[in-house]
Design a protein around this motif. Sequence first.
Motif, PDB file in Angstrom:
ATOM      1  N   GLY A 224       0.775  -1.245   0.000  1.00  0.00           N
ATOM      2  CA  GLY A 224       0.000   0.000   0.000  1.00  0.00           C
ATOM      3  C   GLY A 224       0.800   1.286   0.000  1.00  0.00           C
ATOM      4  N   GLY A 225       2.119   1.163  -0.051  1.00  0.00           N
ATOM      5  CA  GLY A 225       2.958   2.362  -0.011  1.00  0.00           C
ATOM      6  C   GLY A 225       2.810   3.239  -1.245  1.00  0.00           C
ATOM      7  N   GLU A 226       2.925   4.544  -1.025  1.00  0.00           N
ATOM      8  CA  GLU A 226       2.902   5.505  -2.130  1.00  0.00           C
ATOM      9  C   GLU A 226       4.284   6.124  -2.255  1.00  0.00           C
ATOM     10  N   ILE A 227       4.733   6.219  -3.496  1.00  0.00           N
ATOM     11  CA  ILE A 227       6.062   6.785  -3.693  1.00  0.00           C
ATOM     12  C   ILE A 227       5.975   8.307  -3.766  1.00  0.00           C
ATOM     13  N   ARG A 228       7.046   8.940  -3.255  1.00  0.00           N
ATOM     14  CA  ARG A 228       7.082  10.392  -3.282  1.00  0.00           C
ATOM     15  C   ARG A 228       8.526  10.847  -3.425  1.00  0.00           C
TER      16      ARG A 228
END
Lengths: 384, 384
Positions: free
Chosen positions: A264-268
């Motif tokens: 579920g991680g979002e990249i930034r």
Amino acid sequence: LNARSPVVVVAPNSFKGSLSALDAANAIATGLRRVWPHADVRVRPMADGGDGTLDAVLSAGGERRTARVSGAAGTAVDAAYGLIGGDTAIVESAQVVGLIDTVATARPVEERTTQGLGQLIDSLLQAGIGKFLIGLGGSSTNDGGAGLLSALGMKLLDANGKAVAPTPAGLTKLVRVDARALDRRLSGARFTILSDVDNPLCGERGATAIFGPQKGVRAESVATIDVTLARFAKLAEAAMGRGAMDRPGAGAAGGLGFALMLIGGEIRSGAEAVADLLGLDAALGGADWLITGEGRTDRQTLLGKAPLVAARRATAKGVPATLISGAIERGDLPELSRAFAGCESIVFGPMTLEDCIADTAGLMADRAEQLARLFAAARANSRP
Amino acid sequence: LNARSPVVVVAPNSFKGSLSALDAANAIATGLRRVWPHADVRVRPMADGGDGTLDAVLSAGGERRTARVSGAAGTAVDAAYGLIGGDTAIVESAQVVGLIDTVATARPVEERTTQGLGQLIDSLLQAGIGKFLIGLGGSSTNDGGAGLLSALGMKLLDANGKAVAPTPAGLTKLVRVDARALDRRLSGARFTILSDVDNPLCGERGATAIFGPQKGVRAESVATIDVTLARFAKLAEAAMGRGAMDRPGAGAAGGLGFALMLIGGEIRSGAEAVADLLGLDAALGGADWLITGEGRTDRQTLLGKAPLVAARRATAKGVPATLISGAIERGDLPELSRAFAGCESIVFGPMTLEDCIADTAGLMADRAEQLARLFAAARANSRP
């Protein structure tokens, strides 16, 4: 006329191999105060999600902790991480599975794993942490994040239903992935992946092909490992009911990007996230000048590295942003000039790289001072 | 706000061994115009009386001429000089007796003479020239100016009344000086000696002791030559009824200072004289910024060298003066910072001196551009 002491935001990246971002910022501040003893100098050391991210973020507050977990080769390591605002952890992958860990890198990359990072996250989840900022970069592993997922409860099984090692070598025997025992707390947690890499997990632009060699993947092993990771990824995606391997950034940190996206991680952009954590925009309020810096500058800097992000934030607020670099690729000055109000160097004449590294802080302070003298003179002289 | 293109005076010294003052100034102007295409850039290449003085002065107007005279070793040389304003000549000693003349310097310093410089002055006097600006510096001779005086009619005689060679070797036989045949036109002429040297002709701070060795005077010959010049000087002073050997600057250019003072010359800072000839003060009228420069900078620069003189003239008019140097002695920055609004360097990172010299003009233009970007940003940002 213009005698008012200026407000200067000092937001350099680290000077790799010679100076942390905080030390660089303090050196710049030292130089500025020689010109303006009463200047409001706002020190905001930057980072881009790689080495130094933890230090940079903690410079704005938070608590530094250490956890004993497995390093990339299984040996125990004491990994530093940070706690900010009560429920948020800042984790630097390289603290657990860093290329700098020479005990781990003595083992072949095929036997290294990100299990320790999963252990760290698991223990933080148990302690009630709900938000994770995970800096990628500088990792020695190329396991597709299998170690991390395995430590969080994912079962990686061979033809006999026995657990395989969560390493490139172990994964060659993988036939089944069971995600049912995955830590339930994961569903309530938020993972922000700090990375500037946009590579997918596999293929010719994938983790193994692009970043594998610098971690010790031999040319003749690239294809084998890539196929192994692809098979693992497809099984893991099927078990999770979610795709991630083709997403930009899945190939970051030997596939840690993939594993974190799968949960579920979002990249930034690391630099953008760090700028936010440091309150860079607020610091720029009423500022007259921003100074950023880094050890080496070329057009790559314009691809979202910390000095560019700092400069963009400044420019958006009408604050001129000057770069002080250890070394600047002159051929790239036309492009760099669009981002910075002056690309300056810490050196004062011909010198060797070794001498430069030996006194980076001193050079930095002297250069900042000299540029401040020019800045002050230009302001004082200003006749609209 | 402050969008007006600025007025910038560009007044560097030459970068010895790599760039003339005019080329350096043009390189700076190139960089500035990349930032301010319509800037009023006033190019005033500086010099300090040594190499490059002629070129710098002629950049502001005048006529370049050449005369065939004797070089330091007697071989013919075509020496350049300048005519300005009808009755004034600008003469660079090094054009006639320069250390760069390797034919001359193949002969021992004991046999070199300044006769050719006297020949040049003599022919200019005959042509009606009444004012001479004579740049010293870079000479290969150490004859106390005996050659110059001899070419202008002074008789240097041995015990038998025979003429001796006007060289350190010849002067050992000198017993009588007769000044009666000295060119009568000398009395109506004005000589301005351009030099920053304040040494007397003889003694431990004299020409031979201080500057002799770099011209090839062997350590064991210093005392002998010094005594020889002292004897010549006393005889010459007696013959002229005027003292000069102890005056500051008499020891410039191997004693040329002495000889020129003996015929009425007045010494003046080369850089100050050049600044006047170039109309530097007028150029600074309404200027926003002065950029000066030189190849190498340390505290010696503060002893009246061209960049200091340019900076002082600017500061007196409220114009900030920035230095761009090939290499700056960092330990001297505290003193240098009192004279310049920023001591910057042309280099962009660690590099060798050779690489720096190979592209001084390119580095110079790039640095000037980057500093101009900072200057422009600081002005625009100014909020009194």
